[in-house]
Design a protein around this motif. Sequence first.
Motif, PDB file in Angstrom:
ATOM      1  N   ILE A   1      30.028 -16.848   2.359  1.00 51.84           N
ATOM      2  CA  ILE A   1      30.261 -15.380   2.491  1.00 51.84           C
ATOM      3  C   ILE A   1      31.298 -14.885   3.830  1.00 51.84           C
ATOM      4  CG2 ILE A   1      29.407 -13.193   2.880  1.00 51.84           C
ATOM      5  CD1 ILE A   1      28.210 -13.743   0.267  1.00 51.84           C
TER       6      ILE A   1
ATOM      7  N   PHE B   1      23.794  -5.220  10.387  1.00 55.65           N
ATOM      8  CA  PHE B   1      22.907  -3.921   9.525  1.00 55.65           C
ATOM      9  C   PHE B   1      24.251  -4.371   8.329  1.00 55.65           C
ATOM     10  CE2 PHE B   1      23.687   0.609  11.274  1.00 55.65           C
ATOM     11  CZ  PHE B   1      22.502   0.133  12.038  1.00 55.65           C
ATOM     12  N   MET B   2      24.697  -4.988   8.068  1.00 51.72           N
ATOM     13  CA  MET B   2      24.999  -6.281   6.446  1.00 51.72           C
ATOM     14  C   MET B   2      24.433  -7.522   6.819  1.00 51.72           C
ATOM     15  SD  MET B   2      29.001  -4.139   5.543  1.00 51.72           S
ATOM     16  CE  MET B   2      28.838  -4.443   4.119  1.00 51.72           C
ATOM     17  N   HIS B   3      23.932  -7.832   7.336  1.00 51.34           N
ATOM     18  CA  HIS B   3      23.744  -8.722   8.331  1.00 51.34           C
ATOM     19  C   HIS B   3      24.154 -10.274   7.775  1.00 51.34           C
ATOM     20  CE1 HIS B   3      19.870  -6.945   6.030  1.00 51.34           C
ATOM     21  NE2 HIS B   3      19.892  -7.304   6.800  1.00 51.34           N
ATOM     22  N   LEU B   4      25.555 -10.532   8.315  1.00 57.08           N
ATOM     23  CA  LEU B   4      27.279 -10.449   8.641  1.00 57.08           C
ATOM     24  C   LEU B   4      26.517 -11.967   9.227  1.00 57.08           C
ATOM     25  CD1 LEU B   4      29.380 -11.169   6.212  1.00 57.08           C
ATOM     26  CD2 LEU B   4      30.611 -10.010   8.303  1.00 57.08           C
TER      27      LEU B   4
ATOM     28  N   GLY C   1      32.849  -1.321  13.817  1.00 59.40           N
ATOM     29  CA  GLY C   1      32.783  -1.870  12.201  1.00 59.40           C
ATOM     30  C   GLY C   1      32.041  -3.291  12.447  1.00 59.40           C
TER      31      GLY C   1
ATOM     32  N   MET D   1      21.948 -13.793   4.649  1.00 61.85           N
ATOM     33  CA  MET D   1      21.593 -13.004   5.888  1.00 61.85           C
ATOM     34  C   MET D   1      20.582 -14.705   5.280  1.00 61.85           C
ATOM     35  SD  MET D   1      18.973 -10.552   5.325  1.00 61.85           S
ATOM     36  CE  MET D   1      18.222 -10.814   6.755  1.00 61.85           C
TER      37      MET D   1
ATOM     38  N   TRP E   1      29.309  -8.629  -2.542  1.00 61.50           N
ATOM     39  CA  TRP E   1      30.163  -9.182  -1.275  1.00 61.50           C
ATOM     40  C   TRP E   1      31.745  -9.151  -1.685  1.00 61.50           C
ATOM     41  CZ3 TRP E   1      30.693  -8.699   3.731  1.00 61.50           C
ATOM     42  CH2 TRP E   1      28.839  -8.367   4.453  1.00 61.50           C
TER      43      TRP E   1
ATOM     44  N   LEU F   1      23.679 -18.471  -3.030  1.00 62.59           N
ATOM     45  CA  LEU F   1      23.558 -18.070  -2.773  1.00 62.59           C
ATOM     46  C   LEU F   1      22.611 -17.203  -4.135  1.00 62.59           C
ATOM     47  CD1 LEU F   1      27.353 -16.456  -1.518  1.00 62.59           C
ATOM     48  CD2 LEU F   1      24.773 -16.040  -0.235  1.00 62.59           C
TER      49      LEU F   1
ATOM     50  N   GLU G   1      24.487 -14.798   7.826  1.00 63.37           N
ATOM     51  CA  GLU G   1      25.017 -14.707   6.188  1.00 63.37           C
ATOM     52  C   GLU G   1      25.492 -16.575   6.100  1.00 63.37           C
ATOM     53  OE1 GLU G   1      24.344 -14.087   3.275  1.00 63.37           O
ATOM     54  OE2 GLU G   1      23.921 -12.498   3.486  1.00 63.37           O
TER      55      GLU G   1
ATOM     56  N   TYR H   1      18.254  -3.505  14.818  1.00 67.00           N
ATOM     57  CA  TYR H   1      19.070  -2.358  13.943  1.00 67.00           C
ATOM     58  C   TYR H   1      19.024  -0.826  15.069  1.00 67.00           C
ATOM     59  CZ  TYR H   1      17.620  -4.402   9.878  1.00 67.00           C
ATOM     60  OH  TYR H   1      17.960  -5.483   8.900  1.00 67.00           O
TER      61      TYR H   1
ATOM     62  N   VAL I   1      19.313   1.267   6.586  1.00 68.42           N
ATOM     63  CA  VAL I   1      18.054  -0.375   6.429  1.00 68.42           C
ATOM     64  C   VAL I   1      16.546  -0.033   6.846  1.00 68.42           C
ATOM     65  CG1 VAL I   1      18.041  -0.708   8.624  1.00 68.42           C
ATOM     66  CG2 VAL I   1      18.946  -2.661   7.645  1.00 68.42           C
TER      67      VAL I   1
ATOM     68  N   LYS J   1      24.551 -10.914  -4.528  1.00 70.85           N
ATOM     69  CA  LYS J   1      24.577 -11.220  -3.369  1.00 70.85           C
ATOM     70  C   LYS J   1      26.266 -11.735  -3.715  1.00 70.85           C
ATOM     71  CE  LYS J   1      22.487 -10.937   0.317  1.00 70.85           C
ATOM     72  NZ  LYS J   1      21.805 -12.136   1.209  1.00 70.85           N
TER      73      LYS J   1
ATOM     74  N   HIS K   1      26.826   0.356   4.077  1.00 68.81           N
ATOM     75  CA  HIS K   1      26.906   0.159   5.088  1.00 68.81           C
ATOM     76  C   HIS K   1      28.529   0.385   5.248  1.00 68.81           C
ATOM     77  CE1 HIS K   1      23.227  -0.180   6.232  1.00 68.81           C
ATOM     78  NE2 HIS K   1      22.934  -0.946   5.591  1.00 68.81           N
TER      79      HIS K   1
ATOM     80  N   LEU L   1      31.602   2.081   7.457  1.00 64.93           N
ATOM     81  CA  LEU L   1      32.328   0.994   8.428  1.00 64.93           C
ATOM     82  C   LEU L   1      33.737   2.016   8.067  1.00 64.93           C
ATOM     83  CD1 LEU L   1      32.110  -2.590   7.871  1.00 64.93           C
ATOM     84  CD2 LEU L   1      34.175  -1.847   8.526  1.00 64.93           C
TER      85      LEU L   1
ATOM     86  N   ILE M   1      34.169   4.675   9.701  1.00 67.20           N
ATOM     87  CA  ILE M   1      34.035   4.492  10.986  1.00 67.20           C
ATOM     88  C   ILE M   1      35.918   4.152  11.781  1.00 67.20           C
ATOM     89  CG2 ILE M   1      34.246   2.332  13.216  1.00 67.20           C
ATOM     90  CD1 ILE M   1      31.172   1.923  12.080  1.00 67.20           C
ATOM     91  N   PHE M   2      36.677   3.927  10.663  1.00 64.72           N
ATOM     92  CA  PHE M   2      38.115   3.838  11.046  1.00 64.72           C
ATOM     93  C   PHE M   2      38.703   4.717  10.860  1.00 64.72           C
ATOM     94  CE2 PHE M   2      37.182  -1.189  11.121  1.00 64.72           C
ATOM     95  CZ  PHE M   2      37.136  -1.512  11.997  1.00 64.72           C
TER      96      PHE M   2
ATOM     97  N   LEU N   1      24.411  -2.710   1.276  1.00 62.89           N
ATOM     98  CA  LEU N   1      26.132  -3.475   1.723  1.00 62.89           C
ATOM     99  C   LEU N   1      26.861  -2.089   1.323  1.00 62.89           C
ATOM    100  CD1 LEU N   1      24.886  -7.279   0.323  1.00 62.89           C
ATOM    101  CD2 LEU N   1      25.123  -6.723   3.414  1.00 62.89           C
TER     102      LEU N   1
ATOM    103  N   VAL O   1      28.236  -2.396  12.656  1.00 63.51           N
ATOM    104  CA  VAL O   1      27.917  -3.150  11.386  1.00 63.51           C
ATOM    105  C   VAL O   1      27.952  -3.598  10.173  1.00 63.51           C
ATOM    106  CG1 VAL O   1      28.110  -1.269   8.917  1.00 63.51           C
ATOM    107  CG2 VAL O   1      28.562   0.116  11.460  1.00 63.51           C
TER     108      VAL O   1
END
Lengths: 209, 111
Positions: free
Chosen positions: B81, B71-74, B64, B1, A28, A20, B77, B25, A82, A24, A185, A189, A192-193, A182, B67
């Motif tokens: 990560i 959106f976060m490309h997990l 969640g 990603m 994270w 990586l 990835e 998306y 995005v 990035k 988002h 997130l 959302i919770f 990131l 997303v």
Amino acid sequence: MSTAAAAIPYTVDARPDTGLNNVKLGIWLFLASEVMLFGSLFAGYILLRTGNPAWGAGSELLSIPLATLNTIVLITSSVTMVMSWVAAMERNLKKLRLFMGATVGLGAVFMVVKGFEYAAKFEHHHPPSYSTFMACYFTFTGLHALHVLAGMGVNFYFGFPGAKMMQTDPQQFANRVEVAGLFWHFVDLVWIFLFPVLYLLNFGPPVSH
Amino acid sequence: MQHIDTAEQGDPHLHADLKKHVRTYMLVFGSLMVLTLVTVGLKYLHLPTVPAILVALAIALVKGSLVACYFMHLISERKLILILMLATVFFFFGVLLGPTITELNEINPIH
């Protein structure tokens, strides 16, 4: 690679050991620390709520329509964010500015709605000192709003003054936009919770007789 | 990603790849909107406490995950990560539930 990028290694190229680039991995790791920050708040909230038999029906003090509107606004801003990354990948400056502008604008809408909500709470004499629930509500939403503000600042920079980099180092710029995304988002997130926990599920003690 | 380089405008491979991303998306966006409305709608069904909490949190978890994955490309990835985030989730639940579990005896029963 530009001179500045060469001075700080692996801003674009992947490190051989991690696979990586450092940007990035860095974001994270930062987001992991943010998860723990909000996690500690949620932990405090659960402890306070389960330990308080007189916990009031807090959700009735809050406006579900306004919070629903804010949820829709924030989710939409995640899509425009995005799309900004897509524009950066396409090296399309006009499109980048359009979507970054929309993201910052939607963030501003979120903050204005939140401002109206806060004003109504004080107007109706429900400040943080009103109850443990209101103290939790202001702590959670206040910290979240600070994150929205920070994200707006970063997104504004990359959408406008900082977008010059698209001409000089497009790959590094696209990485920067992705990393800013990131964070944005993550802020979405968290909301959302927060939305169900604060606005929909606060109808008194979890066990009643 | 998966690593995609930016390319000069007009590169057909890059544009096709990004177009696929945009379609995903938009699908995720639609799903998030529907799930938001479902969450709010459930509030007005006045479910009992425990099912209401479980359903609302399950929907939030799905939202969640959408997303984070798209959106976060997990979802695409690197393994490092994913390992980092799995460790974070583990410690998150430790912090989340640890204090309440260890204090259960101290919490007065609700009468």
